[in-house]
Design an enzyme around this catalytic site. Structure first.
Site, PDB file in Angstrom:
ATOM      1  N   GLU A 163      18.729   2.073 -23.012  1.00 16.83           N
ATOM      2  CA  GLU A 163      19.921   1.586 -23.741  1.00 16.83           C
ATOM      3  C   GLU A 163      20.478   1.293 -21.945  1.00 16.83           C
ATOM      4  O   GLU A 163      21.556   1.441 -21.359  1.00 16.83           O
ATOM      5  CB  GLU A 163      20.752   1.817 -23.785  1.00 16.83           C
ATOM      6  CG  GLU A 163      20.057   1.858 -25.346  1.00 16.83           C
ATOM      7  CD  GLU A 163      20.901   2.006 -26.362  1.00 16.83           C
ATOM      8  OE1 GLU A 163      22.463   1.624 -26.277  1.00 16.83           O
ATOM      9  OE2 GLU A 163      21.013   1.476 -27.603  1.00 16.83           O
ATOM     10  N   GLU A 358      16.363   3.745 -32.726  1.00 21.58           N
ATOM     11  CA  GLU A 358      17.211   4.107 -32.640  1.00 21.58           C
ATOM     12  C   GLU A 358      17.940   3.300 -34.012  1.00 21.58           C
ATOM     13  O   GLU A 358      17.860   1.935 -33.411  1.00 21.58           O
ATOM     14  CB  GLU A 358      18.698   4.316 -31.555  1.00 21.58           C
ATOM     15  CG  GLU A 358      18.712   5.017 -30.777  1.00 21.58           C
ATOM     16  CD  GLU A 358      19.563   5.086 -30.053  1.00 21.58           C
ATOM     17  OE1 GLU A 358      20.521   4.753 -29.930  1.00 21.58           O
ATOM     18  OE2 GLU A 358      19.360   5.895 -28.678  1.00 21.58           O
TER      19      GLU A 358
HETATM   20  C1  FCB Z   1      23.205   3.697 -28.738  1.00 21.42           C
HETATM   21  C2  FCB Z   1      22.988   5.200 -27.559  1.00 21.42           C
HETATM   22  C3  FCB Z   1      23.300   6.571 -28.287  1.00 21.42           C
HETATM   23  C4  FCB Z   1      24.503   6.290 -29.642  1.00 21.42           C
HETATM   24  C5  FCB Z   1      24.326   5.527 -31.022  1.00 21.42           C
HETATM   25  C6  FCB Z   1      25.324   4.940 -31.542  1.00 21.42           C
HETATM   26  O1  FCB Z   1      24.037   2.135 -28.097  1.00 21.42           O
HETATM   27  O2  FCB Z   1      21.910   5.077 -27.198  1.00 21.42           O
HETATM   28  O3  FCB Z   1      23.219   7.823 -27.572  1.00 21.42           O
HETATM   29  O4  FCB Z   1      25.655   6.540 -28.758  1.00 21.42           O
HETATM   30  O5  FCB Z   1      25.159   4.212 -29.437  1.00 21.42           O
END
Ligand code: FCB
Length: 460
Positions: A163, A358
């Site tokens: 990210e 994620e």
């Molecule tokens: C993302 C991050 C991770 C976590 C999630 C909820 O943006 O990569 O570290 O904080 O959100």
């Protein structure tokens, strides 16, 4: 519609959020160690100093992963644990920790996926200008080389950056993440460019020093655009919005194309080059060759999306959320459609195999007197999202899904107040409890997502 037979089911974490042991065994300071000590930065003054104590408890955590039936585990390397000054001398104790973790995973049949950079730049490098330093691509290249030399005999999956939108945007524009700066826009574009070059340099180093053929990816985030109706016009509105740039320049990092076009297509989007022209540094042609160093997979972190329709003037227009729209505990909208339209649009544009690296939700979970942690909201959330992802399997080359997160952890500026885990962590005792969602996920894994049934009653 079905997931491919070799689809990978996993869960993810990152070093600062779970390891703790912030000053143990020779680890150097990183940005987050320093930032969280400042009063007022993090909710209730929480820090990652102890976090989930994973550094000492990793064997127990791997056992729990095995109990959940995970096929893969995505974790990040603490850069300052391996290289306390960011470059130069290696901290062998740090290498031993990751060696032991990797070995434990493999012994339990769990495939390790390493993220090189999940936001915790060594403080010594920050003092040298951090991402503004033109040497920063080489710094990350050094970490990549070390990771390849020491771990790639056993690990074949690597992601470079997690990210970049956040570590540049939240870290250097809004300043709500470490290092807590509100920089001029000009600087942030330069930093972003260096981070993209760092990605490319890391890919080169992984390939050069890898001990086996590696699968290498890049893990940005996005908010997926999805159409209000499945008419060609609304779908086109969503497609355009998915890759458009935000209207407010101070929000510029929240987009897909500025971060992914250079990596996958070899250039910045035209729209951005003219829109952001006043803030842009001069880019060397050779930079784009480096940034677009071929990768194998696209790794997308994806939590939610925005609904679009084609407006009367032939321009995409946002469909505002109605009052009381479903949301998670931390206020993120619940939009399962994001996991169908996001992968579909990303595959159309970038033509790469895709992982969801994620996805998940924050819930106000607690342990009830029966000793369990019931999290029906999470089960329902995942049911709806994974059904949409399964629909995307027919249109995108989907390789795997990593739930965020394996366990409750330090959620950045929100400290320990947000629980994203499938394993509950009682921070005062560090006791772990497998939540209902983890048992449910075990079934999902066992059936390769064929049986996505929520705990809520559905009309027959
Ligand atoms: C993302 C991050 C991770 C976590 C999630 C909820 O943006 O990569 O570290 O904080 O959100």
């Amino acid at each position: 519609m079905a997931f491919a037979a070799n689809f990978i089911w996993g869960a993810a974490t990152s070093a600062y959020q779970i390891e703790g042991a912030a000053a143990e065994d020779g680890k150097g300071l990183n940005l987050w160690d320093v930032y969280t000590r400042e009063p007022g930065r993090i909710l209730d003054g929480h820090t990652g100093e102890t976090a989930c104590g994973h550094y000492r408890r990793f064997r127990e955590d791997v056992r729990l992963m095995k109990e959940i039936g995970l096929q893969a585990y995505r974790f990040s390397l603490s850069w300052a644990r391996l290289l306390p000054d960011g470059v130069g001398k290696v901290n062998e104790a740090g290498v031993r920790f990751y060696d032991a973790l990797i070995d434990a995973l493999l012994e339990n049949g769990i495939e390790p996926y390493i993220t090189l950079y999940h936001w915790d730049m060594p403080y010594e490098l920050y003092k040298r200008g951090g991402w503004l330093n033109p040497g920063s691509p080489e710094w990350l290249g050094g970490l990549a080389r070390l990771a390849a030399e020491r771990f790639s005999d056993r690990v074949s999956h690597f992601f470079t950056l997690n990210e970049p939108q956040c570590f540049i945007g939240l870290g250097h524009l809004t300043g709500i993440h470490a290092p807590g700066l509100q920089c001029p826009l000009r600087d942030t574009f330069e930093m972003a460019h260096n981070a993209l070059k760092a990605h490319g340099r890391a890919v080169q180093m992984l390939r050069q020093y890898g001990k086996q053929p590696l699968e290498i990816g890049y893990a940005p985030t996005c908010s997926a655009a999805y159409p209000e109706t499945e008419t060609p016009a609304d779908i086109e509105a969503a497609r355009q919005a998915m890759f458009a740039l935000p209207e407010d320049d101070r929000n510029w990092t929240w987009n897909v194309s500025w971060w992914s076009d250079p990596v996958l297509l070899g250039h910045y989007p035209e729209e951005g080059l003219s829109r952001f022209e006043p803030y842009l540094p001069r880019f060397a042609d050779a930079d784009f060759k480096l940034i677009s160093e071929p990768i194998d997979v696209y790794a997308q972190n994806l939590y939610n999306g925005r609904c679009l329709r084609m407006g009367k003037a032939g321009k995409p227009e946002i469909v505002h959320r109605y009052p009381g729209f479903p949301k998670t505990a931390n206020g993120w909208p619940i939009t399962p459609e994001a996991l169908y339209w996001g992968p579909k649009f990303l595959s159309e544009r970038y033509r790469k195999p895709l992982y969801i690296t994620e996805n998940g939700m924050s819930c106000h979970d607690r342990k009830t007197p029966d000793g369990k942690v019931h999290d029906p909201n999470r089960i329902d959330f995942l049911t709806q999202y994974l059904r949409q992802l399964r629909r995307a399997a027919a249109e995108a080359d989907l390789r795997g899904y990593f739930h965020w997160s394996l366990m409750d952890n330090f959620e950045w500026e929100k400290g320990y107040s947000e629980r994203f885990g499938m394993i509950y962590v009682d921070y005062p005792t560090q006791e772990r409890t497998i939540k209902d969602s983890a048992r449910w996920y075990r079934e999902v894994i066992r059936t390769n997502g064929e049986n996505l049934i929520s705990n809520t009653r559905e009309p027959s």
